[in-house]
Design a protein around this motif. Structure first.
Motif, PDB file in Angstrom:
ATOM      1  N   THR A   7      -0.955  11.624 -12.755  1.00 18.76           N
ATOM      2  CA  THR A   7       0.143  12.855 -12.397  1.00 18.76           C
ATOM      3  C   THR A   7       1.080  11.493 -11.315  1.00 18.76           C
ATOM      4  O   THR A   7       0.992  10.368 -11.121  1.00 18.76           O
ATOM      5  CB  THR A   7      -0.558  13.133 -11.104  1.00 18.76           C
ATOM      6  OG1 THR A   7      -1.723  13.794 -11.480  1.00 18.76           O
ATOM      7  CG2 THR A   7       0.158  13.849  -9.954  1.00 18.76           C
ATOM      8  N   PRO A   8       2.394  11.819 -11.880  1.00 17.43           N
ATOM      9  CA  PRO A   8       3.774  11.047 -11.474  1.00 17.43           C
ATOM     10  C   PRO A   8       3.658  10.307  -9.978  1.00 17.43           C
ATOM     11  O   PRO A   8       3.931   9.438  -9.798  1.00 17.43           O
ATOM     12  CB  PRO A   8       4.810  11.659 -12.059  1.00 17.43           C
ATOM     13  CG  PRO A   8       4.226  12.899 -12.981  1.00 17.43           C
ATOM     14  CD  PRO A   8       3.261  13.211 -12.358  1.00 17.43           C
ATOM     15  N   ASN A   9       2.954  11.344  -8.857  1.00 15.17           N
ATOM     16  CA  ASN A   9       2.702  11.190  -7.499  1.00 15.17           C
ATOM     17  C   ASN A   9       1.380  10.319  -7.281  1.00 15.17           C
ATOM     18  O   ASN A   9       0.826  10.897  -7.285  1.00 15.17           O
ATOM     19  CB  ASN A   9       2.718  12.607  -6.909  1.00 15.17           C
ATOM     20  CG  ASN A   9       3.080  12.424  -5.617  1.00 15.17           C
ATOM     21  OD1 ASN A   9       2.846  11.037  -4.817  1.00 15.17           O
ATOM     22  ND2 ASN A   9       3.646  13.333  -4.772  1.00 15.17           N
ATOM     23  N   SER A  10       1.830   8.627  -7.256  1.00 13.76           N
ATOM     24  CA  SER A  10       1.152   8.520  -6.538  1.00 13.76           C
ATOM     25  C   SER A  10      -0.064   8.890  -5.214  1.00 13.76           C
ATOM     26  O   SER A  10      -1.430   8.394  -5.317  1.00 13.76           O
ATOM     27  CB  SER A  10       1.084   7.174  -6.453  1.00 13.76           C
ATOM     28  OG  SER A  10       1.801   6.635  -5.664  1.00 13.76           O
ATOM     29  N   LYS A  39      -8.027   9.332  -2.451  1.00  8.48           N
ATOM     30  CA  LYS A  39      -8.094   8.528  -1.258  1.00  8.48           C
ATOM     31  C   LYS A  39      -9.484   8.385  -0.303  1.00  8.48           C
ATOM     32  O   LYS A  39      -9.326   6.700   0.208  1.00  8.48           O
ATOM     33  CB  LYS A  39      -7.052   8.922   0.079  1.00  8.48           C
ATOM     34  CG  LYS A  39      -5.644   9.406  -0.015  1.00  8.48           C
ATOM     35  CD  LYS A  39      -5.338  10.797   0.410  1.00  8.48           C
ATOM     36  CE  LYS A  39      -4.174  11.019  -0.270  1.00  8.48           C
ATOM     37  NZ  LYS A  39      -3.344  11.874   0.695  1.00  8.48           N
ATOM     38  N   ALA A  40     -10.324   8.165  -0.668  1.00 10.82           N
ATOM     39  CA  ALA A  40     -11.599   8.172   0.191  1.00 10.82           C
ATOM     40  C   ALA A  40     -12.462   6.757  -0.766  1.00 10.82           C
ATOM     41  O   ALA A  40     -11.649   6.564  -1.438  1.00 10.82           O
ATOM     42  CB  ALA A  40     -12.819   8.597  -0.427  1.00 10.82           C
ATOM     43  N   ARG A 100     -17.629   7.510  -2.689  1.00 10.24           N
ATOM     44  CA  ARG A 100     -17.193   8.971  -1.403  1.00 10.24           C
ATOM     45  C   ARG A 100     -16.409   9.420  -2.022  1.00 10.24           C
ATOM     46  O   ARG A 100     -15.763  11.079  -1.313  1.00 10.24           O
ATOM     47  CB  ARG A 100     -17.081   8.455   0.423  1.00 10.24           C
ATOM     48  CG  ARG A 100     -18.016   7.364   0.752  1.00 10.24           C
ATOM     49  CD  ARG A 100     -17.732   7.920   2.452  1.00 10.24           C
ATOM     50  NE  ARG A 100     -18.902   7.026   2.995  1.00 10.24           N
ATOM     51  CZ  ARG A 100     -19.655   7.416   4.005  1.00 10.24           C
ATOM     52  NH1 ARG A 100     -19.274   8.260   3.941  1.00 10.24           N
ATOM     53  NH2 ARG A 100     -20.915   6.428   4.113  1.00 10.24           N
ATOM     54  N   ARG A 101     -15.954   9.141  -2.970  1.00  8.59           N
ATOM     55  CA  ARG A 101     -14.692   9.895  -3.817  1.00  8.59           C
ATOM     56  C   ARG A 101     -15.217  11.848  -3.980  1.00  8.59           C
ATOM     57  O   ARG A 101     -14.484  12.834  -3.771  1.00  8.59           O
ATOM     58  CB  ARG A 101     -13.763   9.829  -5.020  1.00  8.59           C
ATOM     59  CG  ARG A 101     -13.039   8.577  -4.078  1.00  8.59           C
ATOM     60  CD  ARG A 101     -13.004   7.550  -5.100  1.00  8.59           C
ATOM     61  NE  ARG A 101     -11.298   6.569  -4.841  1.00  8.59           N
ATOM     62  CZ  ARG A 101     -10.622   5.778  -5.457  1.00  8.59           C
ATOM     63  NH1 ARG A 101     -11.194   6.005  -7.237  1.00  8.59           N
ATOM     64  NH2 ARG A 101     -10.072   5.419  -5.163  1.00  8.59           N
ATOM     65  N   LEU A 102     -16.321  11.883  -4.166  1.00  5.02           N
ATOM     66  CA  LEU A 102     -16.530  13.279  -5.637  1.00  5.02           C
ATOM     67  C   LEU A 102     -17.381  13.806  -4.170  1.00  5.02           C
ATOM     68  O   LEU A 102     -18.677  13.446  -3.623  1.00  5.02           O
ATOM     69  CB  LEU A 102     -17.165  12.976  -6.695  1.00  5.02           C
ATOM     70  CG  LEU A 102     -17.175  14.243  -6.927  1.00  5.02           C
ATOM     71  CD1 LEU A 102     -16.039  14.488  -7.910  1.00  5.02           C
ATOM     72  CD2 LEU A 102     -17.845  13.513  -8.059  1.00  5.02           C
ATOM     73  N   ALA A 103     -17.018  15.119  -3.841  1.00  6.73           N
ATOM     74  CA  ALA A 103     -18.831  15.846  -3.295  1.00  6.73           C
ATOM     75  C   ALA A 103     -18.545  16.908  -3.330  1.00  6.73           C
ATOM     76  O   ALA A 103     -17.564  18.215  -4.200  1.00  6.73           O
ATOM     77  CB  ALA A 103     -18.095  15.964  -1.804  1.00  6.73           C
ATOM     78  N   TRP A 135      -5.608  21.261   1.651  1.00  5.86           N
ATOM     79  CA  TRP A 135      -6.712  19.943   1.823  1.00  5.86           C
ATOM     80  C   TRP A 135      -6.053  18.818   0.720  1.00  5.86           C
ATOM     81  O   TRP A 135      -5.692  17.956   1.232  1.00  5.86           O
ATOM     82  CB  TRP A 135      -8.108  20.141   0.386  1.00  5.86           C
ATOM     83  CG  TRP A 135      -8.785  19.270  -0.102  1.00  5.86           C
ATOM     84  CD1 TRP A 135      -8.410  19.033  -1.551  1.00  5.86           C
ATOM     85  CD2 TRP A 135      -9.374  18.607   0.788  1.00  5.86           C
ATOM     86  NE1 TRP A 135      -9.776  18.151  -1.841  1.00  5.86           N
ATOM     87  CE2 TRP A 135      -9.527  17.493  -0.537  1.00  5.86           C
ATOM     88  CE3 TRP A 135     -10.307  17.970   1.547  1.00  5.86           C
ATOM     89  CZ2 TRP A 135     -10.753  16.842  -0.335  1.00  5.86           C
ATOM     90  CZ3 TRP A 135     -10.772  16.568   2.007  1.00  5.86           C
ATOM     91  CH2 TRP A 135     -11.168  15.920   0.515  1.00  5.86           C
ATOM     92  N   VAL A 136      -4.980  19.772  -0.377  1.00  5.62           N
ATOM     93  CA  VAL A 136      -4.042  18.567  -1.027  1.00  5.62           C
ATOM     94  C   VAL A 136      -3.686  18.011  -0.738  1.00  5.62           C
ATOM     95  O   VAL A 136      -2.877  16.850  -1.017  1.00  5.62           O
ATOM     96  CB  VAL A 136      -3.981  19.187  -2.724  1.00  5.62           C
ATOM     97  CG1 VAL A 136      -5.508  19.675  -3.509  1.00  5.62           C
ATOM     98  CG2 VAL A 136      -3.025  20.569  -2.165  1.00  5.62           C
ATOM     99  N   THR A 137      -3.062  18.638   1.046  1.00  5.15           N
ATOM    100  CA  THR A 137      -1.472  17.879   1.234  1.00  5.15           C
ATOM    101  C   THR A 137      -1.836  16.976   2.354  1.00  5.15           C
ATOM    102  O   THR A 137      -0.737  16.855   2.949  1.00  5.15           O
ATOM    103  CB  THR A 137      -0.337  18.885   1.559  1.00  5.15           C
ATOM    104  OG1 THR A 137      -1.012  19.751   2.280  1.00  5.15           O
ATOM    105  CG2 THR A 137       0.138  19.740  -0.074  1.00  5.15           C
ATOM    106  N   SER A 138      -2.978  17.238   2.569  1.00  6.78           N
ATOM    107  CA  SER A 138      -3.708  16.340   3.628  1.00  6.78           C
ATOM    108  C   SER A 138      -3.374  15.096   3.449  1.00  6.78           C
ATOM    109  O   SER A 138      -4.162  14.506   2.728  1.00  6.78           O
ATOM    110  CB  SER A 138      -3.659  16.745   4.875  1.00  6.78           C
ATOM    111  OG  SER A 138      -5.310  17.005   4.186  1.00  6.78           O
TER     112      SER A 138
END
Length: 189
Positions: free
Chosen positions: A120-123, A146-147, A151-154, A186-189
């Motif tokens: 994804t170009p947007n880091s 970002k976690a 804790r990245r995957l739930a 979720w994706v934009t916060s």
């Protein structure tokens, strides 16, 4: 008055794709089932775009990925759109999770999220919902790039849902409704 909430129970296209799924079916059959599901919840008239990504390999691929992106015009009616991927569905053949070589569902999802984000170009794009669909069974996830690493995957639930079971339909519908309701935040916060 008809409900605008999608349902798998009376969906002829879903029933047809499930009928075509056999224990020895390839990823394409799983992909067909999930294309039907995704197209019910994430319609183009609702601002969603979905695409299929098949790995380019010299040998047969071991999965396909459906990617759902949501576009929002801010302010409404203007261009360009702000777009974010919100959902990845990894489709694997039923034989991918056998007693001889059981699939590590969590690792499969984590590696696909990390691979997708690296492309994804947007880091800043580090949050997504996802699902691993193996034959008629599925698990849903939330990924926070970002976690901290551990804790990245739930998982969004403890069980593996089976679309061949009646309660499996209801469970998948509930999760899809939740993802649709919460994805943009979720994706934009």
């Amino acid at each position: 008055m008809a409900s605008s909430t999608p349902s798998l129970r009376a969906n002829i296209a879903f029933a047809y794709t499930m009928h075509l799924m056999k224990p020895d079916s390839l990823e394409a059959a799983v992909q067909d089932v999930w294309q039907t599901i995704v197209s019910q919840w994430f319609t183009s008239s609702g601002g969603y775009v979905w695409a299929i990504k098949v790995p380019i390999l010299a040998k047969m691929p071991d999965d396909t990925v459906l990617r759902v992106t949501q576009g929002v015009q801010i302010p409404a009616g203007t261009f360009p759109l702000i777009e974010h991927p919100i959902l990845l569905v990894v489709c694997k053949r039923a034989s991918s999770d056998s007693s001889k070589a059981p699939l590590d569902w969590d690792d499969a999802m984590q590696s696909h999220f990390l691979h997708h984000i690296s492309e994804t170009p947007n880091s800043e794009m580090g949050r997504l919902f996802g699902a691993v669909a193996v034959g008629t069974r599925v698990r849903f996830y939330r990924f926070d790039g970002k976690a901290e690493l551990d804790r990245r995957l739930a998982r969004l639930h403890q069980d593996t849902f089976n679309l061949e079971e009646f309660n499996g339909h209801a469970q998948v519908e509930d999760i899809m409704n939740s993802i649709k309701t919460n994805a943009w935040q979720w994706v934009t916060s």
